[in-house]
Design a protein around this motif. Structure first.
Motif, PDB file in Angstrom:
ATOM      1  N   GLN A  13       0.845  -1.192   0.000  1.00  0.00           N
ATOM      2  CA  GLN A  13       0.000   0.000   0.000  1.00  0.00           C
ATOM      3  C   GLN A  13       0.883   1.246   0.000  1.00  0.00           C
ATOM      4  O   GLN A  13       1.823   1.358   0.787  1.00  0.00           O
ATOM      5  CB  GLN A  13      -0.879   0.015   1.256  1.00  0.00           C
ATOM      6  CG  GLN A  13      -1.794   1.205   1.377  1.00  0.00           C
ATOM      7  CD  GLN A  13      -3.182   0.924   0.872  1.00  0.00           C
ATOM      8  OE1 GLN A  13      -3.695  -0.161   1.027  1.00  0.00           O
ATOM      9  NE2 GLN A  13      -3.804   1.914   0.266  1.00  0.00           N
TER      10      GLN A  13
ATOM     11  N   SER B 146      -2.355   9.639   3.853  1.00  0.00           N
ATOM     12  CA  SER B 146      -3.074   9.248   2.644  1.00  0.00           C
ATOM     13  C   SER B 146      -2.742   7.795   2.350  1.00  0.00           C
ATOM     14  O   SER B 146      -1.566   7.401   2.386  1.00  0.00           O
ATOM     15  CB  SER B 146      -2.664  10.135   1.466  1.00  0.00           C
ATOM     16  OG  SER B 146      -3.097   9.582   0.239  1.00  0.00           O
TER      17      SER B 146
ATOM     18  N   ARG C 221       6.701   9.384   2.037  1.00  0.00           N
ATOM     19  CA  ARG C 221       5.902   8.267   1.539  1.00  0.00           C
ATOM     20  C   ARG C 221       6.678   6.968   1.717  1.00  0.00           C
ATOM     21  O   ARG C 221       7.904   6.963   1.846  1.00  0.00           O
ATOM     22  CB  ARG C 221       5.549   8.460   0.065  1.00  0.00           C
ATOM     23  CG  ARG C 221       6.764   8.506  -0.857  1.00  0.00           C
ATOM     24  CD  ARG C 221       6.358   8.689  -2.294  1.00  0.00           C
ATOM     25  NE  ARG C 221       7.514   8.641  -3.189  1.00  0.00           N
ATOM     26  CZ  ARG C 221       7.449   8.556  -4.506  1.00  0.00           C
ATOM     27  NH1 ARG C 221       6.266   8.514  -5.092  1.00  0.00           N
ATOM     28  NH2 ARG C 221       8.532   8.522  -5.248  1.00  0.00           N
TER      29      ARG C 221
ATOM     30  N   LEU D 103      -6.750   5.565  -8.128  1.00  0.00           N
ATOM     31  CA  LEU D 103      -6.896   6.854  -7.460  1.00  0.00           C
ATOM     32  C   LEU D 103      -8.227   6.964  -6.730  1.00  0.00           C
ATOM     33  O   LEU D 103      -8.342   7.667  -5.734  1.00  0.00           O
ATOM     34  CB  LEU D 103      -6.764   7.980  -8.487  1.00  0.00           C
ATOM     35  CG  LEU D 103      -5.353   8.196  -9.060  1.00  0.00           C
ATOM     36  CD1 LEU D 103      -5.400   9.240 -10.164  1.00  0.00           C
ATOM     37  CD2 LEU D 103      -4.389   8.618  -7.982  1.00  0.00           C
TER      38      LEU D 103
ATOM     39  N   ARG E 121      -8.415   6.124  -2.810  1.00  0.00           N
ATOM     40  CA  ARG E 121      -7.609   6.885  -1.856  1.00  0.00           C
ATOM     41  C   ARG E 121      -8.415   7.248  -0.612  1.00  0.00           C
ATOM     42  O   ARG E 121      -9.566   7.672  -0.700  1.00  0.00           O
ATOM     43  CB  ARG E 121      -7.096   8.158  -2.522  1.00  0.00           C
ATOM     44  CG  ARG E 121      -6.112   8.939  -1.652  1.00  0.00           C
ATOM     45  CD  ARG E 121      -5.792  10.276  -2.280  1.00  0.00           C
ATOM     46  NE  ARG E 121      -4.698  10.937  -1.588  1.00  0.00           N
ATOM     47  CZ  ARG E 121      -4.456  12.235  -1.676  1.00  0.00           C
ATOM     48  NH1 ARG E 121      -5.226  13.004  -2.423  1.00  0.00           N
ATOM     49  NH2 ARG E 121      -3.443  12.770  -1.025  1.00  0.00           N
TER      50      ARG E 121
ATOM     51  N   PHE F 288      -3.351   4.770  -0.528  1.00  0.00           N
ATOM     52  CA  PHE F 288      -3.795   4.455  -1.876  1.00  0.00           C
ATOM     53  C   PHE F 288      -4.015   2.961  -2.021  1.00  0.00           C
ATOM     54  O   PHE F 288      -3.225   2.148  -1.529  1.00  0.00           O
ATOM     55  CB  PHE F 288      -2.754   4.889  -2.909  1.00  0.00           C
ATOM     56  CG  PHE F 288      -2.877   6.305  -3.343  1.00  0.00           C
ATOM     57  CD1 PHE F 288      -3.902   6.701  -4.190  1.00  0.00           C
ATOM     58  CD2 PHE F 288      -1.970   7.261  -2.902  1.00  0.00           C
ATOM     59  CE1 PHE F 288      -4.017   8.020  -4.606  1.00  0.00           C
ATOM     60  CE2 PHE F 288      -2.079   8.578  -3.312  1.00  0.00           C
ATOM     61  CZ  PHE F 288      -3.101   8.963  -4.163  1.00  0.00           C
TER      62      PHE F 288
END
Length: 234
Positions: free
Chosen positions: A90, A158, A123, A164, A167, A160
């Motif tokens: 993820q 966030s 990230r 998209l 999300r 994902f």
């Protein structure tokens, strides 16, 4: 025995957060013609892989030539589905204010100083156990313009899926923050149990092992114990 009364006032009635409408899309959705172009949905999906995300992306304290100011933190946890199974691979993104409570964004009008060695974004990909981990600094609190309120320390997350449209966006808070009872964003979450699930747990063993204060925060995607996500961000 009667428990001692808390000195903190209760959270106000969960009226909608007034800033939310400004962050929602204003234009109608654009439908994809999957009948004539079956790959149209795939073209809107995030394109990334293990080679696109490296260790430096997850360490917000080493992304610049100098050391950022602030208290060092390790934030880690697992991303799980509604059945408690790990969600592997993820893409997890975070963004946050610096130690003074200011975002590295041109629209942030907070007069607090910027930190040239801290951008506040990171990230990573979850591993085989669904685990993510970030090294960062503790974000500072900041005032909400015109609202007569302060935002407590928090980190935006966030998550994902494979497209998209999958999300999810939410926020993680820190335990014991005196501003939590006054935060209009947290108060907009109507379920008290859901509010508590947005607060990380301090982990002393993680602090001793990593050289930075450690916090654990698991995220559940879906089901009755799901982590609350911001409306309109799904």
């Amino acid at each position: 025995m009667t428990a001692p009364a808390s000195s903190a006032p209760p959270l106000p009635d969960p009226a909608p957060y007034q800033g939310a409408p400004e962050r929602h899309p204003r234009r109608p959705r654009h439908p994809l013609d999957t009948a004539t172009d079956p790959e149209a949905v795939e073209l809107t999906a995030p394109v990334f892989g293990p080679a696109d995300v490296d260790a430096l992306d997850a360490d917000l304290t080493r992304q610049h030539s100098g050391e950022p100011l602030g208290e060092r933190l390790t934030v880690t946890g697992r991303v799980l589905d509604r059945a408690g199974r790990p969600v592997r691979g993820q893409l997890v993104e975070i963004w946050q204010a610096n130690a003074s409570g200011r975002y590295a964004h041109r629209r942030d009008r907070n007069p607090a100083p910027l930190d040239p060695h801290f951008t506040g974004v990171g990230r990573c990909l979850t591993d085989g156990d669904g685990r993510y981990a970030f090294t960062t600094v503790k974000p500072g609190a900041y005032p909400l313009p015109g609202a007569g309120a302060w935002r407590p320390a928090h980190i935006h997350f966030s998550f994902f899926g494979t497209a998209l449209t999958q999300r999810l966006v939410t926020q993680m808070y820190f335990p014991g923050d005196p501003l939590l009872p006054y935060d209009p964003v947290l108060a907009a979450v109507p379920d008290p149990a859901a509010r508590r699930r947005l607060i990380a747990a301090y982990d002393h063993q993680l602090s001793l092992a990593g050289g930075a204060l450690g916090y654990r925060w698991d995220v559940v995607l879906g089901g009755p114990a799901a982590t609350w996500a911001e409306e309109g961000r799904r």
